[in-house]
Design a protein around this motif. Structure first.
Motif, PDB file in Angstrom:
ATOM      1  N   LYS A 180       0.830  -1.211   0.000  1.00 18.63           N
ATOM      2  CA  LYS A 180       0.000   0.000   0.000  1.00 18.63           C
ATOM      3  C   LYS A 180       0.860   1.255   0.000  1.00 18.63           C
ATOM      4  O   LYS A 180       0.562   2.232  -0.697  1.00 18.63           O
ATOM      5  N   LEU A 181       1.928   1.211   0.795  1.00 11.70           N
ATOM      6  CA  LEU A 181       2.833   2.361   0.883  1.00 11.70           C
ATOM      7  C   LEU A 181       3.584   2.555  -0.432  1.00 11.70           C
ATOM      8  O   LEU A 181       3.844   3.681  -0.856  1.00 11.70           O
ATOM      9  N   LEU A 182       3.886   1.455  -1.069  1.00 10.65           N
ATOM     10  CA  LEU A 182       4.588   1.481  -2.350  1.00 10.65           C
ATOM     11  C   LEU A 182       3.708   2.146  -3.413  1.00 10.65           C
ATOM     12  O   LEU A 182       4.175   2.996  -4.187  1.00 10.65           O
ATOM     13  N   LEU A 183       2.442   1.778  -3.416  1.00 12.02           N
ATOM     14  CA  LEU A 183       1.491   2.357  -4.386  1.00 12.02           C
ATOM     15  C   LEU A 183       1.427   3.874  -4.251  1.00 12.02           C
ATOM     16  O   LEU A 183       1.216   4.588  -5.229  1.00 12.02           O
ATOM     17  N   LYS A 184       1.611   4.365  -3.025  1.00  9.53           N
ATOM     18  CA  LYS A 184       1.546   5.808  -2.786  1.00  9.53           C
ATOM     19  C   LYS A 184       2.924   6.461  -2.899  1.00  9.53           C
ATOM     20  O   LYS A 184       3.082   7.634  -2.546  1.00  9.53           O
ATOM     21  N   ASN A 185       3.911   5.675  -3.330  1.00 10.65           N
ATOM     22  CA  ASN A 185       5.287   6.175  -3.468  1.00 10.65           C
ATOM     23  C   ASN A 185       5.864   6.711  -2.166  1.00 10.65           C
ATOM     24  O   ASN A 185       6.677   7.630  -2.170  1.00 10.65           O
ATOM     25  N   LEU A 186       5.455   6.113  -1.063  1.00 12.80           N
ATOM     26  CA  LEU A 186       5.989   6.552   0.230  1.00 12.80           C
ATOM     27  C   LEU A 186       7.199   5.716   0.647  1.00 12.80           C
ATOM     28  O   LEU A 186       7.955   6.122   1.528  1.00 12.80           O
ATOM     29  N   VAL A 187       7.361   4.553  -0.001  1.00 10.41           N
ATOM     30  CA  VAL A 187       8.518   3.692   0.277  1.00 10.41           C
ATOM     31  C   VAL A 187       9.030   3.095  -1.037  1.00 10.41           C
ATOM     32  O   VAL A 187       8.345   3.124  -2.057  1.00 10.41           O
ATOM     33  N   THR A 188      10.253   2.563  -0.976  1.00 10.07           N
ATOM     34  CA  THR A 188      10.760   1.747  -2.081  1.00 10.07           C
ATOM     35  C   THR A 188      11.015   0.351  -1.554  1.00 10.07           C
ATOM     36  O   THR A 188      11.207   0.155  -0.351  1.00 10.07           O
ATOM     37  N   ARG A 189      11.035  -0.605  -2.459  1.00  9.18           N
ATOM     38  CA  ARG A 189      11.244  -1.995  -2.056  1.00  9.18           C
ATOM     39  C   ARG A 189      12.208  -2.654  -3.033  1.00  9.18           C
ATOM     40  O   ARG A 189      11.979  -2.629  -4.242  1.00  9.18           O
ATOM     41  N   ASN A 190      13.274  -3.241  -2.493  1.00  7.31           N
ATOM     42  CA  ASN A 190      14.251  -3.909  -3.354  1.00  7.31           C
ATOM     43  C   ASN A 190      14.727  -5.198  -2.720  1.00  7.31           C
ATOM     44  O   ASN A 190      14.801  -5.301  -1.495  1.00  7.31           O
ATOM     45  N   VAL A 191      15.043  -6.132  -3.555  1.00 11.39           N
ATOM     46  CA  VAL A 191      15.598  -7.390  -3.071  1.00 11.39           C
ATOM     47  C   VAL A 191      17.002  -7.124  -2.538  1.00 11.39           C
ATOM     48  O   VAL A 191      17.789  -6.414  -3.160  1.00 11.39           O
ATOM     49  N   CYS A 192      17.301  -7.664  -1.374  1.00  7.93           N
ATOM     50  CA  CYS A 192      18.618  -7.507  -0.762  1.00  7.93           C
ATOM     51  C   CYS A 192      19.637  -8.347  -1.523  1.00  7.93           C
ATOM     52  O   CYS A 192      19.429  -9.539  -1.725  1.00  7.93           O
ATOM     53  N   PRO A 193      20.738  -7.735  -1.979  1.00  6.40           N
ATOM     54  CA  PRO A 193      21.711  -8.481  -2.796  1.00  6.40           C
ATOM     55  C   PRO A 193      22.439  -9.585  -2.025  1.00  6.40           C
ATOM     56  O   PRO A 193      22.711 -10.647  -2.588  1.00  6.40           O
ATOM     57  N   GLU A 194      22.703  -9.356  -0.728  1.00  4.08           N
ATOM     58  CA  GLU A 194      23.425 -10.366   0.073  1.00  4.08           C
ATOM     59  C   GLU A 194      22.573 -11.598   0.359  1.00  4.08           C
ATOM     60  O   GLU A 194      23.072 -12.703   0.447  1.00  4.08           O
ATOM     61  N   ASN A 195      21.285 -11.347   0.555  1.00  5.45           N
ATOM     62  CA  ASN A 195      20.376 -12.450   0.867  1.00  5.45           C
ATOM     63  C   ASN A 195      19.083 -12.191   0.116  1.00  5.45           C
ATOM     64  O   ASN A 195      18.241 -11.424   0.549  1.00  5.45           O
ATOM     65  N   ARG A 196      18.992 -12.864  -1.004  1.00  8.61           N
ATOM     66  CA  ARG A 196      17.905 -12.523  -1.926  1.00  8.61           C
ATOM     67  C   ARG A 196      16.510 -12.923  -1.429  1.00  8.61           C
ATOM     68  O   ARG A 196      15.507 -12.631  -2.073  1.00  8.61           O
TER      69      ARG A 196
END
Lengths: 151, 151
Positions: free
Chosen positions: A84-100
DNA sequence: GTTATTTTTTTGTTAAAACATATAACATTT
DNA sequence: AAATGTTATATGTTTTAACAAAAAAATAAC
């Protein structure tokens, strides 16, 4: 107002029951007031809570587990909350490179802006209630609640 | 346990914020515990609350308005709450003959039986928490909560 | 090095809450 | 007594919560 009057109880209640009802009712009052503050910003209390946790990270990302352990009510739906927060551009979400398996969630500038705008209103809300108590009483209420939970 | 530790807060919180978090968190703990008691009986906390209100009527029926004003959290879904209780034969529902807009809700014997079976467990639950306090502390917590709400 | 196990997150499904709107009965006005 | 307003409850729709189970990646075992 006494809790018995709030719920229009006809019979006398013993103190154990009154405390429970009082805690539950006080929480309702706090939440209702707080939702009125959040309403114009179109975020829920839980979403606000997540934003606060992310700001508290001071730039370092939080994964789902970290978010969950810092929330008041551990929900199993952290993914969808972040959605929900992502849809409102209030957060970003990314896969962690060290532990996918892990997901790195970060608050955006827009998210920080919303929190900054809310800050004074939130402080006012918090103090609206505690101003009814002296500072000794406030400390006392706080420590009695912790003693009551006893864990 | 201190509320800051419960939510793994890294920064010091001021007392106004701590009280709010403490009330919210304490409510969660109370509700979680209580739901564990109710689970085997397949009724929700709200449904239990309605049954209690109906038993408190001591035989006289309650309409939707009466139920609502005695609930902790005024929900607009009292109809559907009563629907669920009706499905389980814990209450009856009849149109009031004097005012056909009103609905007379009564607890059934089965409903009373469920409450009676729950009674000792509920008392135990209530005292589980308040036993952590002396009787003076309990009275103090109760009145501080009421003063804190100040209405 | 493949298979099993555990951890972390996501998804599916069902139930409940929230909010607005509708219906139905009663009350009041004209 | 028809029209209008009010009160009491119900319904429709959309969000959110709860719970179980699945999926994906990492770790451990063989």
């Amino acid at each position: 107002m006494k809790i018995e009057d709030e719920i229009k109880s006809t019979i006398a209640l013993d103190i154990s029951k009154k405390i429970i009802l009082n805690v539950l009712y006080t929480q309702n009052v706090i939440i209702d007031n707080f939702n009125d503050i959040l309403k114009p910003y179109d975020i829920s209390g839980e979403q606000y809570n997540v934003l606060r946790i992310l700001r508290g990270q001071k730039g370092s990302p939080a994964n789902m587990f970290v978010i969950q352990e810092r929330m008041l009510a551990r929900t199993s739906n952290t993914t969808r909350l972040v959605d929900k927060l992502l849809l409102k551009n209030l957060v970003t979400r990314n896969v962690c490179p060290e532990n996918r398996r892990k997901i790195e969630v970060l608050i955006t500038q827009k998210g920080l802006d919303v929190l900054n705008e809310l800050d004074p209103k939130v402080i006012e809300h918090e103090e609206f209630f505690s101003n009814n108590l002296s500072s000794q009483e406030a400390e006392q209420l706080n420590s009695l609640l912790e003693k009551y939970r006893n864990k």
